[in-house]
Write a protein that holds these residues in place. Sequence first.
Motif, short mmCIF file in Angstrom:
data_model
loop_
_atom_site.label_atom_id
_atom_site.label_comp_id
_atom_site.label_asym_id
_atom_site.label_seq_id
_atom_site.Cartn_x
_atom_site.Cartn_y
_atom_site.Cartn_z
N GLY A 74 4.42 7.11 1.94
CA GLY A 74 4.58 6.00 2.86
C GLY A 74 4.34 4.69 2.14
O GLY A 74 3.45 4.60 1.28
N LEU A 75 5.14 3.68 2.46
CA LEU A 75 4.99 2.35 1.86
C LEU A 75 4.80 1.33 2.98
O LEU A 75 5.57 1.32 3.94
CB LEU A 75 6.22 2.00 1.03
N PHE A 76 3.79 0.48 2.82
CA PHE A 76 3.48 -0.51 3.83
C PHE A 76 3.17 -1.85 3.18
O PHE A 76 2.46 -1.90 2.17
CB PHE A 76 2.24 -0.08 4.64
N LEU A 77 3.70 -2.91 3.75
CA LEU A 77 3.31 -4.26 3.36
C LEU A 77 2.05 -4.56 4.15
O LEU A 77 2.04 -4.44 5.38
CB LEU A 77 4.41 -5.27 3.72
N ARG A 135 0.88 -1.18 0.00
CA ARG A 135 0.00 0.00 0.00
C ARG A 135 0.91 1.22 0.00
O ARG A 135 1.69 1.43 0.91
CB ARG A 135 -0.92 0.03 1.20
N LYS A 136 0.78 2.00 -1.06
CA LYS A 136 1.52 3.26 -1.20
C LYS A 136 0.56 4.38 -0.84
O LYS A 136 -0.56 4.44 -1.36
CB LYS A 136 2.01 3.41 -2.64
N ILE A 137 0.99 5.23 0.07
CA ILE A 137 0.15 6.34 0.52
C ILE A 137 0.91 7.64 0.27
O ILE A 137 2.07 7.77 0.68
CB ILE A 137 -0.19 6.21 2.02
N GLU A 138 0.24 8.58 -0.40
CA GLU A 138 0.85 9.89 -0.65
C GLU A 138 -0.01 10.96 0.00
O GLU A 138 -1.23 10.99 -0.20
CB GLU A 138 0.97 10.14 -2.14
N ILE A 139 0.64 11.81 0.79
CA ILE A 139 -0.01 12.95 1.41
C ILE A 139 0.86 14.16 1.11
O ILE A 139 1.98 14.26 1.61
CB ILE A 139 -0.16 12.76 2.93
N SER A 140 0.36 15.05 0.27
CA SER A 140 1.14 16.21 -0.19
C SER A 140 2.45 15.72 -0.76
O SER A 140 2.46 14.97 -1.72
CB SER A 140 1.34 17.21 0.95
N ASP A 141 3.58 16.08 -0.15
CA ASP A 141 4.88 15.65 -0.68
C ASP A 141 5.47 14.47 0.10
O ASP A 141 6.60 14.09 -0.12
CB ASP A 141 5.87 16.82 -0.69
N MET A 196 9.05 -2.49 -2.52
CA MET A 196 9.05 -1.18 -1.84
C MET A 196 10.26 -0.35 -2.29
O MET A 196 10.13 0.84 -2.54
CB MET A 196 9.10 -1.36 -0.32
N GLU A 197 11.41 -0.98 -2.41
CA GLU A 197 12.62 -0.26 -2.83
C GLU A 197 12.48 0.24 -4.24
O GLU A 197 12.99 1.32 -4.58
CB GLU A 197 13.85 -1.15 -2.65
#
Length: 174
Positions: A71-74, A62-68, A170-171
């Motif tokens: 976050g990456l989470f398994l 799960r890739k999460i983007e907030i403004s700039d 993720m990398e």
Amino acid sequence: MKNIISFTLPLLIPIIFFGQEVKEHQTKINEFISKKGAIIRFEDLKLPNIKSAYEFAESRIRKIEISDEKGLFLQISISGKYDTKTSSISYEDLIEIQNAMGVLQKLAQNDLSTELDYIENKYTTKDEFIIGYYVSKNKLNWYMKIEGSSLFSKNSEVFQQAFNLAKDKMESLK
């Protein structure tokens, strides 16, 4: 004496019941997405299912983007009869889990040769994801626990492969 008890008891009841503040554990993913006043974008990248002795777990990045910020989470999900339990593991925690797996694998080999009836070793992240093993009757079983639901495997490679694949993905997304 009765007057003192009848006077103080109503004052003590709220203190007893409401005086203890219960703090709920805030997970890393919830901390990250709790920002107010910003647009939050979620993207999921499906990974292969993690097969175990009795069932399977779904996995994804799960890739999460907030403004700039990014976050990456398994995320690993175990579906039960009535609900689905999901654990979100940050990249940093994934690295810690992989390091712990290396230590656990060495310990497991030593523990297989003991005369004990039962032995267990596990690693728990701050977000309460658990990976570990137990030896019972000279048989080694690995497990991961997600919110009380468990996934079991006869060998650690099933979990190690899933963690390696997630780390590599993720990398590549950073």
